[in-house]
Design an enzyme around this catalytic site. Structure first.
Site, PDB file in Angstrom:
ATOM      1  N   GLN A   1       0.851  -1.269  -0.032  1.00  0.00           N
ATOM      2  CA  GLN A   1       0.028   0.126  -0.047  1.00  0.00           C
ATOM      3  C   GLN A   1       0.824   1.521   0.066  1.00  0.00           C
ATOM      4  O   GLN A   1       0.739   2.210  -0.750  1.00  0.00           O
ATOM      5  CB  GLN A   1      -0.731  -0.055   1.218  1.00  0.00           C
TER       6      GLN A   1
ATOM      7  N   GLY B   1      -7.822  24.093  19.591  1.00  0.00           N
ATOM      8  CA  GLY B   1      -8.060  24.912  20.691  1.00  0.00           C
ATOM      9  C   GLY B   1      -9.844  25.240  21.136  1.00  0.00           C
ATOM     10  O   GLY B   1      -9.940  25.676  22.057  1.00  0.00           O
TER      11      GLY B   1
END
Ligand code: CAO
Length: 416
Positions: free
Chosen positions: A17, A249
Site C-alpha cells: 500500500q 483549541g
C-alpha cells in the site's frame, strides 16, 4: 489537456500500500508509471482480500490506477539488464521493499547513480536510521511506533489503531511530495537524489499535536481541554488517550443523535466554538449559560466541558444527524455528521467532484474507488483502471528498444 507531470517517467518498484499510493498520485498528475512486478504472482495484494474469484482484488485495483504493468525477474542476469535499461530511461525509481532488498538485488545508490545520475531514488521504509532500521513494517506497526495508537481511544481502554491508513497512505503522500520536490531541485542541479520517508516519521508528523501536548503536560501537569480534566481524573506523565476530544483549541465531542440505539453511525461531531457560544446556548435552550459566570467564558467552561456536551446531546438526540447539521449550520456552529462508508459511497456531491469514482475493469466489472483528492485547475485527473499483471510488458520493452526476438527470448527464459 496537458498534465503537471507529463514527460516524467517513473520506475515503480512498489508493492502493498504505502509505495503504490505514492506512485498512483504521481500517475494521476500525468507521470508515466511503469510498475515492475514478479511474473506469476505480481504485487501480493492482487490476490489478497479477493471478493471476485480470479480478478485482481479491490485492494490492488484501488491503489494502482493509471499505471502500466510489466513483469520482470530482477534476480536473473537478463532481468537485471532490463532493469538497468529502465533505470537509464526513467526519472524516478520508487521502492518500498524491506530494508536492504534493493542493495541485495545489486542496485545500490552508487550503482544507480552510475547508470543515471539524474535519477531520483525514493524509498519508503518502516523506520529511519536507528535501532529498528532493519525491521519490516506494516500499517499498524507504524501507527503504534509513530505515537498514534497510544493517543487514540479512551483512557480506560487499550491503545487503538485508526481506520485512516496514516502509516501507509500517509507515508505515500509524504514521499510523493519529496519526489516532486527532488525533481524541482534537479532542474537547477541536474542531479538526482535519495528521498526517504520512514513510516514512523510520517505518522509522527501527522501526530504532531500530540507531541505538542506532551510538552504542555510536562509544563502544566494538566491539559484543561482533555476530558480527564473535566472529569476530575489524574494525568500521568505521558499524553493520555483523549477519546473524541478535539486536537485543537476549540472543544468538541461526538454526540448521539436520533436512532443511535440501533444505528452505529447516528452521531454528530459537535464543536463548542467560542465565537458562537451564544448561538449554542440559544439553539439548545440554555440561554442562562450566556451570562452565567460558570459558562460565559471559554476558560470557565473547561472544567464543565463534559457536562456541557451531555446537555447538548440531550438536544441532538431529538433529531437525526442531518437535521442537527441543518440547524447548527444556520448558526455557523461547526459540526459534522459521522458518515458511514455506505453513506459516503452513495453521496452524489463526492461523485460530482471526482472524489468517488466508478471505474470499469475487464475482469471484475464496475467498482468504486477514491479519486485524486488533490484537484488542479490545469492538470485534471482522469482515473483509469489498474493494469492486469504484465499487461504492458511488450509495449514497454518495445519502447525501451527491445526487438520482437529479444522479447521472445526473455519470455522463453521466464525473465518476463
Ligand atoms: N524480481 C525478483 N525479485 C523480486 C522482485 C522482482 N520483480 N520484486 C521483489 N523481489 C524480491 C526482493 O528483492 C526481496 O528479495 P530478498 O528478500 O531476497 O532481498 C523479496 O522479493 C521480498 O521483498 P520484501 O522483503 O520487500 O517483501 P516481503 O513480503 O517479505 O515484505 C514488507 C513486505 C511490506 C513488510 C516489506 O517490503 C517492508 O517492510 N517494506 C518497507 C515498509 C513498507 O513499505 N511497508 C508498507 C507495506 S503496506 O502495509
Amino acid at each position: 489537456m496537458s498534465k503537471a507531470l507529463d514527460g516524467v517517467r517513473i520506475l515503480d518498484f512498489t508493492h502493498v500500500q504505502s509505495g503504490p499510493t505514492c506512485t498512483q498520485l504521481l500517475a494521476w498528475f500525468g507521470a508515466d508509471v511503469i510498475k515492475v512486478e514478479r511474473a506469476g504472482e505480481g504485487d501480493a495484494t492482487r490476490g489478497q482480500l479477493r471478493d471476485v474469484p480470479d480478478a485482481d482484488s479491490l485492494y490492488f485495483t484501488m491503489l494502482n490506477h493509471n499505471k502500466r504493468s510489466i513483469t520482470l525477474d530482477t534476480k536473473k542476469p537478463a532481468g537485471k539488464e532490463v532493469l538497468e535499461t529502465l533505470i537509464k530511461q526513467c526519472d524516478v525509481l520508487v521502492e518500498n521493499f524491506a530494508p536492504g532488498a534493493l542493495d541485495r538485488m545489486g542496485f545500490t545508490w552508487e550503482r544507480i547513480q552510475e547508470l543515471n545520475p539524474r535519477m531520483v531514488v525514493a524509498s519508503v521504509k518502516g523506520f529511519g536510521p536507528g535501532p529498528y532500521e532493519d525491521c519490516k513494517v506494516y500499517e499498524n506497526v507504524a501507527q503504534c511506533a509513530g505515537g498514534s495508537a497510544s493517543t487514540t481511544g479512551f483512557d480506560d481502554g487499550p491503545p487503538l489503531v485508526t481506520g485512516a491508513q496514516i502509516g501507509d497512505s500517509g507515508t505515500g503522500l509524504h514521499l510523493a511530495l519529496g519526489i516532486v520536490t527532488a525533481l524541482y531541485q534537479r532542474n537547477a542541479t541536474g542531479r538526482g537524489q535519495k528521498v526517504l520517508t520512514a513510516m514512523q516519521d510520517a505518522v509522527l508528523n501527522l501526530c504532531r499535536v500530540k507531541l505538542r501536548d506532551q510538552q504542555r503536560l510536562e509544563h502544566a501537569g494538566v491539559m484543561e481541554e482533555y476530558p480527564q480534566f473535566s472529569d476530575g481524573r489524574k494525568f500521568g506523565d505521558a499524553v493520555p488517550r483523549a477519546g473524541n476530544a478535539s486536537g485543537g483549541g476549540q472543544p468538541g465531542w461526538i454526540l448521539k443523535c436520533k436512532g443511535w440505539e440501533t444505528d452505529p453511525n447516528a452521531y454528530i461531531y459537535f464543536i463548542a466554538q467560542a465565537p458562537v457560544w451564544k448561538s449554542v446556548c440559544q439553539v439548545i435552550g440554555r440561554e442562562e449559560w450566556i451570562t452565567d459566570p460558570d459558562y460565559a467564558t471559554p476558560r470557565a467552561r473547561l472544567p464543565r466541558l463534559m457536562t456541557i456536551f451531555a446537555t447538548v446531546e440531550e438536544w441532538t438526540k431529538t433529531m437525526t444527524k442531518f437535521e442537527a447539521m441543518d440547524i447548527l449550520n444556520k448558526y455557523d456552529i461547526p459540526c459534522g455528521p459521522i458518515l458511514s462508508m455506505k453513506e459516503i459511497a452513495e453521496e452524489p456531491s463526492l461523485r460530482k467532484t471526482g472524489t468517488v469514482v466508478e471505474v470499469d475493469h475487464p475482469k471484475r466489472g464496475k467498482y468504486l474507488t477514491v479519486g485524486n483528492p488533490i484537484k488542479m485547475s490545469d492538470s485534471p485527473t482522469e482515473v483509469t483502471r489498474s493494469p492486469l499483471l504484465g499487461e504492458h510488458t511488450e509495449e514497454v520493452l518495445t519502447q525501451l528498444g527491445y526487438s520482437e526476438q529479444q522479447i521472445a527470448a526473455l519470455r522463453e527464459d521466464r525473465v518476463i
